[in-house]
Design a protein around this motif. Structure first.
Motif, mmCIF file in Angstrom:
data_model
loop_
_atom_site.group_PDB
_atom_site.id
_atom_site.type_symbol
_atom_site.label_atom_id
_atom_site.label_comp_id
_atom_site.label_asym_id
_atom_site.label_seq_id
_atom_site.Cartn_x
_atom_site.Cartn_y
_atom_site.Cartn_z
ATOM 1 N N ALA A 127 0.855 -1.188 0.000
ATOM 2 C CA ALA A 127 0.000 0.000 0.000
ATOM 3 C C ALA A 127 0.890 1.236 0.000
ATOM 4 N N GLU A 128 0.621 2.150 -0.941
ATOM 5 C CA GLU A 128 1.372 3.394 -1.040
ATOM 6 C C GLU A 128 0.377 4.540 -1.199
ATOM 7 N N ILE A 129 0.497 5.532 -0.318
ATOM 8 C CA ILE A 129 -0.422 6.669 -0.355
ATOM 9 C C ILE A 129 0.221 7.818 -1.113
ATOM 10 N N GLN A 130 -0.476 8.305 -2.132
ATOM 11 C CA GLN A 130 -0.073 9.483 -2.881
ATOM 12 C C GLN A 130 -0.966 10.618 -2.396
ATOM 13 N N GLU A 131 -0.384 11.580 -1.713
ATOM 14 C CA GLU A 131 -1.162 12.630 -1.051
ATOM 15 C C GLU A 131 -1.873 13.544 -2.039
ATOM 16 N N GLY A 132 -3.009 14.064 -1.587
ATOM 17 C CA GLY A 132 -3.781 15.002 -2.385
ATOM 18 C C GLY A 132 -4.531 15.961 -1.476
ATOM 19 N N GLU A 133 -5.374 16.806 -2.088
ATOM 20 C CA GLU A 133 -6.087 17.837 -1.335
ATOM 21 C C GLU A 133 -7.600 17.673 -1.354
ATOM 22 N N ALA A 134 -8.128 16.860 -2.259
ATOM 23 C CA ALA A 134 -9.582 16.722 -2.400
ATOM 24 C C ALA A 134 -10.187 16.180 -1.103
ATOM 25 N N VAL A 135 -11.371 16.689 -0.753
ATOM 26 C CA VAL A 135 -12.003 16.273 0.494
ATOM 27 C C VAL A 135 -13.215 15.364 0.280
ATOM 28 N N ASP A 136 -13.800 15.388 -0.905
ATOM 29 C CA ASP A 136 -15.027 14.635 -1.139
ATOM 30 C C ASP A 136 -14.802 13.191 -1.549
ATOM 31 N N TYR A 137 -13.628 12.885 -2.052
ATOM 32 C CA TYR A 137 -13.355 11.522 -2.497
ATOM 33 C C TYR A 137 -11.852 11.280 -2.541
ATOM 34 N N PHE A 138 -11.495 10.009 -2.677
ATOM 35 C CA PHE A 138 -10.117 9.610 -2.929
ATOM 36 C C PHE A 138 -10.157 8.607 -4.065
ATOM 37 N N GLU A 139 -9.007 8.216 -4.547
ATOM 38 C CA GLU A 139 -8.950 7.228 -5.619
ATOM 39 C C GLU A 139 -8.154 6.021 -5.171
ATOM 40 N N THR A 140 -8.498 4.875 -5.755
ATOM 41 C CA THR A 140 -7.687 3.680 -5.579
ATOM 42 C C THR A 140 -7.151 3.298 -6.948
ATOM 43 N N HIS A 141 -5.944 2.787 -6.968
ATOM 44 C CA HIS A 141 -5.344 2.285 -8.203
ATOM 45 C C HIS A 141 -4.714 0.941 -7.850
ATOM 46 N N LEU A 142 -5.273 -0.116 -8.421
ATOM 47 C CA LEU A 142 -4.834 -1.475 -8.107
ATOM 48 C C LEU A 142 -3.805 -1.955 -9.124
ATOM 49 N N HIS A 143 -2.827 -2.690 -8.620
ATOM 50 C CA HIS A 143 -1.760 -3.241 -9.448
ATOM 51 C C HIS A 143 -1.589 -4.710 -9.077
ATOM 52 N N LEU A 144 -1.015 -5.493 -9.975
ATOM 53 C CA LEU A 144 -0.740 -6.901 -9.727
ATOM 54 C C LEU A 144 0.763 -7.114 -9.790
ATOM 55 N N ALA A 145 1.325 -7.685 -8.739
ATOM 56 C CA ALA A 145 2.764 -7.948 -8.691
ATOM 57 C C ALA A 145 3.056 -9.302 -9.328
ATOM 58 N N GLU A 146 4.164 -9.391 -10.033
ATOM 59 C CA GLU A 146 4.579 -10.657 -10.654
ATOM 60 C C GLU A 146 5.379 -11.519 -9.671
ATOM 61 N N ALA A 147 6.036 -10.875 -8.710
ATOM 62 C CA ALA A 147 6.883 -11.575 -7.745
ATOM 63 C C ALA A 147 6.424 -11.229 -6.334
ATOM 64 N N PRO A 148 6.796 -12.057 -5.348
ATOM 65 C CA PRO A 148 6.409 -11.755 -3.966
ATOM 66 C C PRO A 148 6.884 -10.370 -3.544
ATOM 67 N N ILE A 149 6.014 -9.627 -2.908
ATOM 68 C CA ILE A 149 6.313 -8.257 -2.497
ATOM 69 C C ILE A 149 7.332 -8.241 -1.362
ATOM 70 N N LEU A 150 7.218 -9.171 -0.433
ATOM 71 C CA LEU A 150 8.131 -9.182 0.716
ATOM 72 C C LEU A 150 9.574 -9.420 0.292
ATOM 73 N N GLN A 151 9.802 -10.156 -0.784
ATOM 74 C CA GLN A 151 11.165 -10.392 -1.259
ATOM 75 C C GLN A 151 11.605 -9.304 -2.229
ATOM 76 N N GLU A 152 10.632 -8.686 -2.903
ATOM 77 C CA GLU A 152 10.920 -7.713 -3.954
ATOM 78 C C GLU A 152 11.375 -6.370 -3.403
ATOM 79 N N ARG A 153 10.793 -5.947 -2.282
ATOM 80 C CA ARG A 153 11.073 -4.611 -1.746
ATOM 81 C C ARG A 153 11.529 -4.694 -0.303
ATOM 82 N N CYS A 154 12.343 -3.747 0.072
ATOM 83 C CA CYS A 154 12.733 -3.595 1.463
ATOM 84 C C CYS A 154 12.182 -2.265 1.937
#
Length: 186
Positions: A127-154
């Motif tokens: 989960a990564e939050i991209q900050e914004g200013e809008a108060v009435d709504y937010f957006e979600t953007h879903l992605h699919l990882a090809e490799a395990p996330i725990l091994q891919e990133r530190c």
């Protein structure tokens, strides 16, 4: 005055990027109901629920080992602040949820860090939050990882600072484990 000068100031929108991984995602297709192609607007007063019951959850995971409602994300504004944040709540009675190293039992909730890994069962979600200013709504953007996330990133993890104030030279992400030394050896 030109129409450009009179135009409303454009608001930036808070966007929650969620990258999903499961070791069986190729064969079991548990993410087939998720839309990985576009950003989706969610009203600020809605709770974004994740689970296998598509009538209750905005984001459905097609897996019998996932709870009917696994967890929820709530967008809110911090008290006495202009900052916006997300709160994650575990709604599964059977499965614990971890956010980085914090384990959440049923109905436990915490603020979602700006970048973290959410885990339950074999599922890993970055989960990564991209900050914004809008108060009435937010957006979600879903992605699919090809490799395990725990091994891919530190991700940065809070590490204790020794009394001498000098951080250790090793990194847990590099596969080294901490070693205990006598304070007289420093």
């Amino acid at each position: 005055m030109s129409s450009f000068e009179e135009a409303e100031t454009e608001e930036t929108v808070t966007c929650l990027h969620l990258t999903f991984y499961h070791p069986g995602q190729g064969q079991k297709r548990m993410f087939r109901c998720l839309d990985f192609c576009r950003r989706e607007q969610v009203r600020a007063d809605d709770t974004a629920k994740f689970g296998r019951d598509s009538s209750l959850c905005r984001y459905s995971l097609m897996d019998t080992r996932v709870s009917r409602i696994q967890f929820s994300l709530q967008f809110y504004r911090k008290l006495h602040s202009s900052e916006y944040a997300f709160e994650i709540k575990n709604l599964s009675k059977k499965t614990k949820l971890t956010v980085n190293q914090t384990e959440l039992g049923y109905l436990n909730k915490v603020d979602l860090p700006w970048k973290c890994i959410i885990c339950f069962g074999d599922y890993q979600i970055l989960a990564e939050i991209q900050e914004g200013e809008a108060v009435d709504y937010f957006e979600t953007h879903l992605h699919l990882a090809e490799a395990p996330i725990l091994q891919e990133r530190c991700l940065p993890s809070p590490q204790p600072v020794p009394e001498n104030g000098i951080p250790p030279s090793f990194s847990l992400c590099q596969g080294k484990s901490p070693t205990e030394i006598d304070e007289n050896e420093l």
